[in-house]
Design a protein around this motif. Structure first.
Motif, PDB file in Angstrom:
ATOM      1  N   ASP A 107      16.892 -16.104 -93.397  1.00 29.96           N
ATOM      2  CA  ASP A 107      17.139 -14.855 -94.134  1.00 29.96           C
ATOM      3  C   ASP A 107      18.575 -14.757 -94.652  1.00 29.96           C
ATOM      4  O   ASP A 107      18.973 -13.737 -95.216  1.00 29.96           O
ATOM      5  CB  ASP A 107      16.771 -13.629 -93.292  1.00 29.96           C
ATOM      6  CG  ASP A 107      17.677 -13.401 -92.085  1.00 29.96           C
ATOM      7  OD1 ASP A 107      18.824 -13.896 -92.089  1.00 29.96           O
ATOM      8  OD2 ASP A 107      17.249 -12.718 -91.130  1.00 29.96           O
ATOM      9  N   GLY A 108      19.360 -15.818 -94.464  1.00 28.07           N
ATOM     10  CA  GLY A 108      20.687 -15.885 -95.051  1.00 28.07           C
ATOM     11  C   GLY A 108      21.795 -15.224 -94.261  1.00 28.07           C
ATOM     12  O   GLY A 108      22.909 -15.061 -94.774  1.00 28.07           O
ATOM     13  N   SER A 109      21.539 -14.862 -93.015  1.00 28.75           N
ATOM     14  CA  SER A 109      22.552 -14.147 -92.246  1.00 28.75           C
ATOM     15  C   SER A 109      23.449 -15.066 -91.419  1.00 28.75           C
ATOM     16  O   SER A 109      24.375 -14.584 -90.761  1.00 28.75           O
ATOM     17  CB  SER A 109      21.888 -13.114 -91.324  1.00 28.75           C
ATOM     18  OG  SER A 109      21.015 -13.752 -90.398  1.00 28.75           O
ATOM     19  N   ARG A 110      23.190 -16.381 -91.414  1.00 26.65           N
ATOM     20  CA  ARG A 110      24.045 -17.308 -90.685  1.00 26.65           C
ATOM     21  C   ARG A 110      23.885 -18.709 -91.254  1.00 26.65           C
ATOM     22  O   ARG A 110      22.924 -18.998 -91.984  1.00 26.65           O
ATOM     23  CB  ARG A 110      23.718 -17.317 -89.192  1.00 26.65           C
ATOM     24  CG  ARG A 110      22.292 -17.688 -88.845  1.00 26.65           C
ATOM     25  CD  ARG A 110      22.162 -18.178 -87.413  1.00 26.65           C
ATOM     26  NE  ARG A 110      22.805 -19.486 -87.252  1.00 26.65           N
ATOM     27  CZ  ARG A 110      23.055 -20.054 -86.070  1.00 26.65           C
ATOM     28  NH1 ARG A 110      22.737 -19.422 -84.958  1.00 26.65           N
ATOM     29  NH2 ARG A 110      23.613 -21.231 -86.006  1.00 26.65           N
ATOM     30  N   GLU A 111      24.837 -19.575 -90.925  1.00 29.70           N
ATOM     31  CA  GLU A 111      24.730 -20.981 -91.281  1.00 29.70           C
ATOM     32  C   GLU A 111      23.681 -21.653 -90.405  1.00 29.70           C
ATOM     33  O   GLU A 111      23.365 -21.176 -89.315  1.00 29.70           O
ATOM     34  CB  GLU A 111      26.081 -21.686 -91.105  1.00 29.70           C
ATOM     35  CG  GLU A 111      27.180 -21.189 -92.030  1.00 29.70           C
ATOM     36  CD  GLU A 111      26.881 -21.515 -93.482  1.00 29.70           C
ATOM     37  OE1 GLU A 111      26.330 -22.609 -93.738  1.00 29.70           O
ATOM     38  OE2 GLU A 111      27.180 -20.675 -94.348  1.00 29.70           O
ATOM     39  N   ALA A 112      23.156 -22.771 -90.866  1.00 30.05           N
ATOM     40  CA  ALA A 112      22.160 -23.500 -90.073  1.00 30.05           C
ATOM     41  C   ALA A 112      22.788 -24.030 -88.791  1.00 30.05           C
ATOM     42  O   ALA A 112      23.913 -24.548 -88.801  1.00 30.05           O
ATOM     43  CB  ALA A 112      21.592 -24.658 -90.888  1.00 30.05           C
ATOM     44  N   GLU A 113      22.072 -23.881 -87.695  1.00 31.55           N
ATOM     45  CA  GLU A 113      22.513 -24.436 -86.419  1.00 31.55           C
ATOM     46  C   GLU A 113      22.506 -25.959 -86.496  1.00 31.55           C
ATOM     47  O   GLU A 113      21.538 -26.572 -86.956  1.00 31.55           O
ATOM     48  CB  GLU A 113      21.579 -23.970 -85.293  1.00 31.55           C
ATOM     49  CG  GLU A 113      21.904 -24.492 -83.926  1.00 31.55           C
ATOM     50  CD  GLU A 113      23.128 -23.822 -83.317  1.00 31.55           C
ATOM     51  OE1 GLU A 113      23.624 -24.332 -82.295  1.00 31.55           O
ATOM     52  OE2 GLU A 113      23.585 -22.786 -83.859  1.00 31.55           O
ATOM     53  N   LEU A 114      23.595 -26.592 -86.066  1.00 34.02           N
ATOM     54  CA  LEU A 114      23.630 -28.049 -85.981  1.00 34.02           C
ATOM     55  C   LEU A 114      23.014 -28.480 -84.662  1.00 34.02           C
ATOM     56  O   LEU A 114      23.310 -27.908 -83.606  1.00 34.02           O
ATOM     57  CB  LEU A 114      25.067 -28.557 -86.074  1.00 34.02           C
ATOM     58  CG  LEU A 114      25.787 -28.345 -87.405  1.00 34.02           C
ATOM     59  CD1 LEU A 114      27.191 -28.930 -87.338  1.00 34.02           C
ATOM     60  CD2 LEU A 114      25.011 -28.963 -88.557  1.00 34.02           C
TER      61      LEU A 114
END
Length: 234
Positions: A107-114
Motif C-alpha cells: 500500500d506504499g507506506s514503507r520500503e520493501a523488507e530485505l
C-alpha cells in the motif's frame, strides 16, 4: 570470520549460517528482523519438505509458504489447521509480522523488507540464496486449510544491501540444478579440488546471457577461484 561476508550461492554449514547471523541458533524458518536491517528466511525444496516453497522466473521470484502452528501433544496435526496470525497468548506469529510488512509495502507506506534467504540442500549443507525484497502476501486454500504465501523478488543490483558483499547478485539457481552439480563435481572446486569455502558459480554469468536452470552452466568453485573469475569478467 567477518559477519556479512557471504557471497550469493555460498555453500555453508549450519554452524556457519548461525555465525553469519550474529551467533543466533536458527531453529525456525521465519525470522522477522533478526537484524534491524533485514529479516531471514530458511527454505527447503527437498523431497518431503514441510512447506511448498516455489521458485519462478528462473530464480528471480521466490514464493515462500507461511509456517504452521506449533504441535501440541494430543492436539490435531499442525498441517491440518489454518496457518495462524497469532499465538494463544495473542502475540503475533512470524506469519503476522511478515504479512504486515508485505501489506505495508504493497500500500506504499514503507520500503520493501530485505530478506536474506538460506536453503537447506542436504543434511548439514546450506546455500545462501541471496537478498530478496518482500513485496506481497496473500492466503490461499491448500489441502483443505488456509496457508499464507509470501512473494519475494531478488533485490536489484542498486538496492542498498545489509552488507557491501551482498550487492553482487545473480538469479537463484534451482535446487535440482544445485544437487546435480554437487554430485557431478564431487562436492569440490572443479579447478583445484578444494572442499571448503565453496560456491555454486555460473560458468557464463547470467548478466551476459548465461542460464541458471541448467547444470551445464553451473559449477562449483572455491572462494579463491570464484573471486579470480569475477575479477576477469568485464
Amino acid at each position: 570470520m567477518e559477519l556479512g561476508s557471504l557471497r550469493q550461492s555460498a555453500i555453508i554449514s549450519y554452524h556457519r549460517m548461525c555465525t553469519e547471523e550474529h551467533e543466533v541458533r536458527l531453529q525456525r524458518g521465519m525470522n522477522f528482523r533478526l537484524d534491524p536491517r533485514y529479516s531471514v528466511m530458511l527454505m527447503s525444496r527437498r523431497e518431503g519438505a514441510p512447506y511448498a516453497d516455489a521458485v519462478e522466473d528462473e530464480g528471480e521470484i521466490l514464493i515462500y509458504e507461511g509456517h504452521d502452528v506449533s504441535r501440541v501433544r494430543g492436539g490435531p496435526h499442525p498441517a491440518t489447521l489454518d496457518q495462524p496470525l497469532a499465538y494463544a497468548s495473542g502475540r503475533p506469529t512470524q506469519n503476522a509480522l511478515f504479512r504486515e510488512a508485505a501489506l505495508e509495502y504493497r500500500d506504499g507506506s514503507r520500503e520493501a523488507e530485505l530478506v536474506k534467504v538460506y536453503e537447506k540442500l542436504l543434511r548439514g549443507m546450506w546455500v545462501f540464496n541471496g537478498v530478496f525484497r518482500l513485496t506481497d502476501c496473500w492466503s490461499e486454500q491448500s489441502r483443505g486449510r488456509s496457508v499464507f504465501k509470501f512473494r519475494l523478488e531478488l533485490a536489484p543490483d542498486d538496492t542498498p544491501a545489509p552488507e557491501p558483499s551482498l550487492r553482487e547478485r545473480s538469479r537463484m539457481i534451482p535446487s535440482a540444478v544445485k544437487l546435480a552439480v554437487w554430485q557431478r563435481d564431487g562436492g569440490q572446486c572443479c579447478i583445484c579440488g578444494a572442499t571448503d569455502e565453496l560456491h555454486f558459480d555460473h560458468d557464463i554469468p547470467y548478466s551476459v546471457g548465461g542460464s541458471s536452470v541448467t547444470a551445464e552452466n553451473v559449477q562449483i568453485l572455491c572462494a579463491r577461484h570464484n573471486l579470480e573469475k569475477s575479477d576477469r569478467i568485464q
